[in-house]
Design a protein around this motif. Sequence first.
Motif, mmCIF file in Angstrom:
data_model
loop_
_atom_site.group_PDB
_atom_site.id
_atom_site.type_symbol
_atom_site.label_atom_id
_atom_site.label_comp_id
_atom_site.label_asym_id
_atom_site.label_seq_id
_atom_site.Cartn_x
_atom_site.Cartn_y
_atom_site.Cartn_z
ATOM 1 N N SER A 324 -44.612 5.046 34.324
ATOM 2 C CA SER A 324 -43.982 6.093 35.177
ATOM 3 C C SER A 324 -42.674 6.246 34.468
ATOM 4 O O SER A 324 -41.878 6.973 34.510
ATOM 5 C CB SER A 324 -43.637 5.965 36.464
ATOM 6 O OG SER A 324 -42.490 6.929 37.120
ATOM 7 N N SER A 422 -38.295 13.185 35.425
ATOM 8 C CA SER A 422 -38.833 12.842 37.163
ATOM 9 C C SER A 422 -38.548 14.017 37.614
ATOM 10 O O SER A 422 -39.596 14.461 38.671
ATOM 11 C CB SER A 422 -39.310 11.011 37.474
ATOM 12 O OG SER A 422 -37.385 11.351 37.710
ATOM 13 N N PHE A 426 -40.245 14.677 41.500
ATOM 14 C CA PHE A 426 -39.160 13.587 42.019
ATOM 15 C C PHE A 426 -37.788 13.214 42.066
ATOM 16 O O PHE A 426 -37.363 13.950 40.917
ATOM 17 C CB PHE A 426 -40.614 11.619 41.994
ATOM 18 C CG PHE A 426 -41.642 12.473 41.595
ATOM 19 C CD1 PHE A 426 -42.411 12.102 42.249
ATOM 20 C CD2 PHE A 426 -42.286 13.276 40.027
ATOM 21 C CE1 PHE A 426 -43.597 12.910 41.796
ATOM 22 C CE2 PHE A 426 -43.686 13.405 39.950
ATOM 23 C CZ PHE A 426 -44.560 12.867 41.040
ATOM 24 N N ARG A 432 -41.727 8.491 41.216
ATOM 25 C CA ARG A 432 -42.978 8.934 40.383
ATOM 26 C C ARG A 432 -43.691 7.645 40.928
ATOM 27 O O ARG A 432 -44.671 7.699 41.522
ATOM 28 C CB ARG A 432 -42.579 9.012 39.809
ATOM 29 C CG ARG A 432 -43.467 9.738 38.405
ATOM 30 C CD ARG A 432 -43.039 10.227 37.441
ATOM 31 N NE ARG A 432 -42.648 10.178 36.284
ATOM 32 C CZ ARG A 432 -41.889 10.396 35.427
ATOM 33 N NH1 ARG A 432 -42.268 11.681 35.117
ATOM 34 N NH2 ARG A 432 -41.374 9.655 34.224
#
Length: 443
Positions: A324, A422, A426, A432
């Motif tokens: 991520s 993100s 998120f 995330r």
Amino acid sequence: MKRLVILGGGESGVGTALLGKEKGFEVFVSDKGKIKNKYKDVLIHNEIEWEETQHTESKILNADVVMKSPGIPDNVPLVKQLLEKGISVISEIEFAAQFTSATILGITGSNGKTTTATLAYHILNKELDVGLAGNIGDSFAKQVLEDNFKNYVLEISSFQLDGVKGFNPHIAVITNITPDHLDRYNYNFEEYISSKFRIAMNQTKDDYLIYDADDEVLVDWLMKHPVQSQLLPFSLDKKIENGAYLDNNNIKITIDNNQIIMPTKDLALEGKHNIKNAMAASTVAHLLKIRKQTIRESLENFQGVEHRLEQVLKINKVQYINDSKATNVNATYYALESVSAPTVWIVGGVDKGNNYEALFPFVNTKVKAIICLGVNNEKLLQNFSNMVDIIVETQSMSEAVKTAYKIAEAGDNVLLSPACASFDLFESYEDRGRQFKDAVRNL
């Protein structure tokens, strides 16, 4: 009494407030958003004046010095007003560094800085009194106040470097420079490069700059803008006399004719980019006279950083990987380069002006399906829909992971490596990554 105003009541802001109060400043913290309860409690307990959901100009424009959170751009009206009045606007790194005589190791770069900083700390911590701070962990200012370590490893972003004036790390590392965050630099790559090189601008001949000699951007910049410090390059392709290079799967590091050799087959982290991260961190350790044995053992048992090519679980012989932290194309390039099995790739989010061309060879050879995870996936569909048989749009992490589970077969990977920020779905790349891991565990 000098007045210190802090814009942003997060980790770096509150740490700076505590250190500022201890050093005799009159401190005021102002946040345009909400301040988290855990930080509010600290400010109240320490009787530091603060405000949230607003910036009261009369309480800010009378500052002697302003510490600005790295998340606030330089071109917002309030910051422009401060600069026009000749008020010094600095980052936490600049503020805290003046109150410590510790040896400072500063690490910056577009990718690899968290891994390199964490790995360097992992090695040094075995033999030295050392703190890890900057863009990572507890605030640098707070550690200067409470721990007073003799050494600091600082992971430093370009936004933090934009706010330094006299900051001078004894050892600076630039891992690489690829286009990222250009929205903050007028879409001008040169401005972004210049920002990263601020890490070395105050260095002298007694200091060191460690950098990737395979990165043309770095090499070109250094040719045109020489620095004062001693250069210690690292390379996978060239033989390096002073610095680190790869020779028959051995890392060789030479400083002042003192050489150490380490086999790469024992590195805990996989991938070419991690050999570079290991070279940079080991060069630092070698400079600081850490024993060879300690360096070797540390490289062999280092488990890596959360959200960076983190192996989550194997389910039905499918490996789920959380990357991520890959918020730009270059980071995803490393991820796709390092996987060997057929891969279901989860990608997408807030595009910072991405050019996906560098990924095409990997997508053509390694990626069997693409799962788009963003509010707007138009650009991904345009780039990749003719390269893979399956390309799907999803709007939530659980949906993305369930779709991947249906597509993946024994021996495949499911890789979350978004190449984007993100913030559309998120709170942060950490949020995330945690949602991905939770969704995988719930399959």
